[in-house]
Design an enzyme around this catalytic site. Sequence first.
Site, PDB file in Angstrom:
ATOM      1  N   GLU A 190      16.748  32.608  68.323  1.00  0.00           N
ATOM      2  CA  GLU A 190      15.276  32.678  68.410  1.00  0.00           C
ATOM      3  C   GLU A 190      14.567  31.996  67.238  1.00  0.00           C
ATOM      4  O   GLU A 190      13.704  32.590  66.587  1.00  0.00           O
ATOM      5  CB  GLU A 190      14.834  34.147  68.534  1.00  0.00           C
ATOM      6  CG  GLU A 190      15.407  34.812  69.773  1.00  0.00           C
ATOM      7  CD  GLU A 190      15.181  36.315  69.831  1.00  0.00           C
ATOM      8  OE1 GLU A 190      14.444  36.861  69.000  1.00  0.00           O
ATOM      9  OE2 GLU A 190      15.768  36.958  70.722  1.00  0.00           O
ATOM     10  N   GLU A 306      21.183  37.108  78.228  1.00  0.00           N
ATOM     11  CA  GLU A 306      20.635  38.465  78.000  1.00  0.00           C
ATOM     12  C   GLU A 306      19.805  38.949  79.177  1.00  0.00           C
ATOM     13  O   GLU A 306      18.717  39.507  79.000  1.00  0.00           O
ATOM     14  CB  GLU A 306      19.762  38.479  76.726  1.00  0.00           C
ATOM     15  CG  GLU A 306      20.466  38.057  75.471  1.00  0.00           C
ATOM     16  CD  GLU A 306      19.634  38.275  74.216  1.00  0.00           C
ATOM     17  OE1 GLU A 306      18.601  38.964  74.280  1.00  0.00           O
ATOM     18  OE2 GLU A 306      20.037  37.746  73.156  1.00  0.00           O
TER      19      GLU A 306
HETATM   20  O1  G3I Z   1      20.495  53.395  65.752  1.00  0.00           O
HETATM   21  C1  G3I Z   1      19.162  53.811  65.352  1.00  0.00           C
HETATM   22  C2  G3I Z   1      19.031  55.286  65.480  1.00  0.00           C
HETATM   23  O2  G3I Z   1      19.908  55.901  64.556  1.00  0.00           O
HETATM   24  C3  G3I Z   1      17.578  55.677  65.212  1.00  0.00           C
HETATM   25  O3  G3I Z   1      17.416  57.050  65.426  1.00  0.00           O
HETATM   26  C4  G3I Z   1      16.637  54.912  66.128  1.00  0.00           C
HETATM   27  C5  G3I Z   1      15.178  55.202  65.841  1.00  0.00           C
HETATM   28  O4  G3I Z   1      14.340  54.160  66.246  1.00  0.00           O
HETATM   29  O5  G3I Z   1      16.861  53.545  65.962  1.00  0.00           O
HETATM   30  C6  G3I Z   1      18.173  53.146  66.255  1.00  0.00           C
HETATM   31  O6  G3I Z   1      18.308  51.769  66.070  1.00  0.00           O
HETATM   32  C7  G3I Z   1      17.649  50.938  66.980  1.00  0.00           C
HETATM   33  C8  G3I Z   1      18.711  50.140  67.735  1.00  0.00           C
HETATM   34  O7  G3I Z   1      18.100  49.178  68.535  1.00  0.00           O
HETATM   35  C9  G3I Z   1      19.584  51.066  68.588  1.00  0.00           C
HETATM   36  O8  G3I Z   1      20.071  50.443  69.697  1.00  0.00           O
HETATM   37  C10 G3I Z   1      16.735  50.024  66.199  1.00  0.00           C
HETATM   38  O9  G3I Z   1      15.672  50.798  65.652  1.00  0.00           O
HETATM   39  C11 G3I Z   1      16.179  48.963  67.084  1.00  0.00           C
HETATM   40  O10 G3I Z   1      15.462  48.028  66.299  1.00  0.00           O
HETATM   41  C12 G3I Z   1      17.317  48.260  67.788  1.00  0.00           C
HETATM   42  O11 G3I Z   1      16.760  47.342  68.698  1.00  0.00           O
HETATM   43  C13 G3I Z   1      17.575  46.283  69.128  1.00  0.00           C
HETATM   44  C14 G3I Z   1      16.763  44.992  68.933  1.00  0.00           C
HETATM   45  O12 G3I Z   1      17.458  43.903  69.507  1.00  0.00           O
HETATM   46  C15 G3I Z   1      16.578  44.695  67.437  1.00  0.00           C
HETATM   47  O13 G3I Z   1      17.793  44.461  66.824  1.00  0.00           O
HETATM   48  C16 G3I Z   1      17.866  46.496  70.609  1.00  0.00           C
HETATM   49  O14 G3I Z   1      18.731  47.615  70.775  1.00  0.00           O
HETATM   50  C17 G3I Z   1      18.545  45.253  71.168  1.00  0.00           C
HETATM   51  O15 G3I Z   1      18.703  45.388  72.571  1.00  0.00           O
HETATM   52  C18 G3I Z   1      17.653  44.055  70.888  1.00  0.00           C
HETATM   53  O16 G3I Z   1      18.315  42.914  71.378  1.00  0.00           O
HETATM   54  C19 G3I Z   1      17.603  41.697  71.257  1.00  0.00           C
HETATM   55  C20 G3I Z   1      18.629  40.604  70.985  1.00  0.00           C
HETATM   56  O17 G3I Z   1      19.362  40.943  69.824  1.00  0.00           O
HETATM   57  C21 G3I Z   1      17.958  39.245  70.824  1.00  0.00           C
HETATM   58  N1  G3I Z   1      17.138  38.946  71.981  1.00  0.00           N
HETATM   59  C22 G3I Z   1      16.173  39.974  72.382  1.00  0.00           C
HETATM   60  C23 G3I Z   1      16.878  41.310  72.571  1.00  0.00           C
HETATM   61  C24 G3I Z   1      15.910  42.379  73.035  1.00  0.00           C
HETATM   62  O18 G3I Z   1      14.928  42.610  72.067  1.00  0.00           O
END
Ligand code: G3I
Length: 401
Positions: A190, A306
């Site tokens: 991205e 994705e």
């Molecule tokens: O694990 C913690 C948990 O302990 C906590 O209680 C909770 C509170 O918010 O957060 C949890 O972590 C989250 C994690 O996902 C868990 O799956 C993070 O806050 C959250 O930021 C994270 O989001 C991920 C996001 O990327 C940012 O990294 C999404 O799961 C993931 O599906 C998403 O994937 C992205 C790809 O990498 C790139 N393209 C877009 C795609 C969707 O946004």
Amino acid sequence: MRNNRGLLGRRSFLIGLGAGVTGLAVAVGAHQLQARQKKATSKPEPTDTPVQVRDNFQVTGDAPLKERAAAKGLFFGAASGFGQLSKDEAFATEFARESAVLVAESDMKWKNLRPDPETFNFKRLDWLYDFTQRQKMLFRGHPLIWHKSMPEWFEETVTEKNAEAVLTEHIQRVAGYYAGKVHSWDVVNEAIMPSQGRQDGLRKTPWLKFLGADYIDLAFRVAAETDPKALLVYNENRLDYDTPEMEQRRTGLLKLLERLKSKGTPVQVLGVQGHLFPGELPFKPEVLRKFLAEVAAMGLKIMITEMDATDRNLPGDVVQRDNMVATAYEDYLSAALDEPAVMGVMTWGLSDRYTWIAGFRPRDDGEPVRPLPLDKDLNRKRAWQAIARAFDSAPSRIPPS
Ligand code: G3I
């Protein structure tokens, strides 16, 4: 990602859906959607493309998606993580049944891998890698360089002076650890955002600020030296629809890929994320086909990396909603898989039990979201059938013997 909630309200959907989806096809008025877009963006409108929502996704047999894909010389995979696969046996079983590739959804992100500048915690990734070996799956790394999910120490310690060393070390340590064991790496994720106004269309990130546009080339060169066997992917989002914003993004990305190729940067694959917005944005197969053909003409392979379908603004009725989601999957994949450079498809999650959309794009009515091929009880949905049908009717990549 941009929030699309404002583009089309639920009321417009219900009007567009008319008497419901009991007939064979329902045209959802894309002109309503475009009228909203015009109001929101004041940019030129795309032409009118009504979506034919289908209600019959019958498939032959019950072979899993990975087998249907493999029968055409393609692959099917999905993203998941340690927290899901290690603790939910029923989910892990279905995951291995359907998918030939596992993408680490979050465990490889800097924030999760590197609690401090010195530590690389491979424990969760090692578990995922071992899972792929037990299940005879491929493992895919995501992402090496991204501007999101960075640890707090990054801002405190990385400067113009040490950024090159930090980027290089990260790729060497992570790609080096799994060298020879990984199907592909999302080397850079991205990196474009033409709406930010830079002439080269690049997104303003700390990497760009410290290293200039060549941070992308550097990342690919280091990845190629470190893991010469893996496919090296540039992964990008919001490329899929016939909107002025996405047209600008496609143009910006083509410009970037041309620049990388002309400099001999070892990028081999474009990852098209394929996060879908049924009913929110206008899909035109010919626009996607043209874009993929342009990428292929540069000598690049393509993966759909994705896929999922945001159902935030779709009707509450589960059958109607699933039909719209499934139609979006099938329309998209039918166009994409016609492009011979497309190697495979991955969904971002496999079951509605675990999806980032539940947290990031929940429905106003509080109903659970249904963006993925399996429902939360791990049953195959119409979206599963839609993907199955797209593989079944895709042109084969297997040369005749
Ligand atoms: O694990 C913690 C948990 O302990 C906590 O209680 C909770 C509170 O918010 O957060 C949890 O972590 C989250 C994690 O996902 C868990 O799956 C993070 O806050 C959250 O930021 C994270 O989001 C991920 C996001 O990327 C940012 O990294 C999404 O799961 C993931 O599906 C998403 O994937 C992205 C790809 O990498 C790139 N393209 C877009 C795609 C969707 O946004």
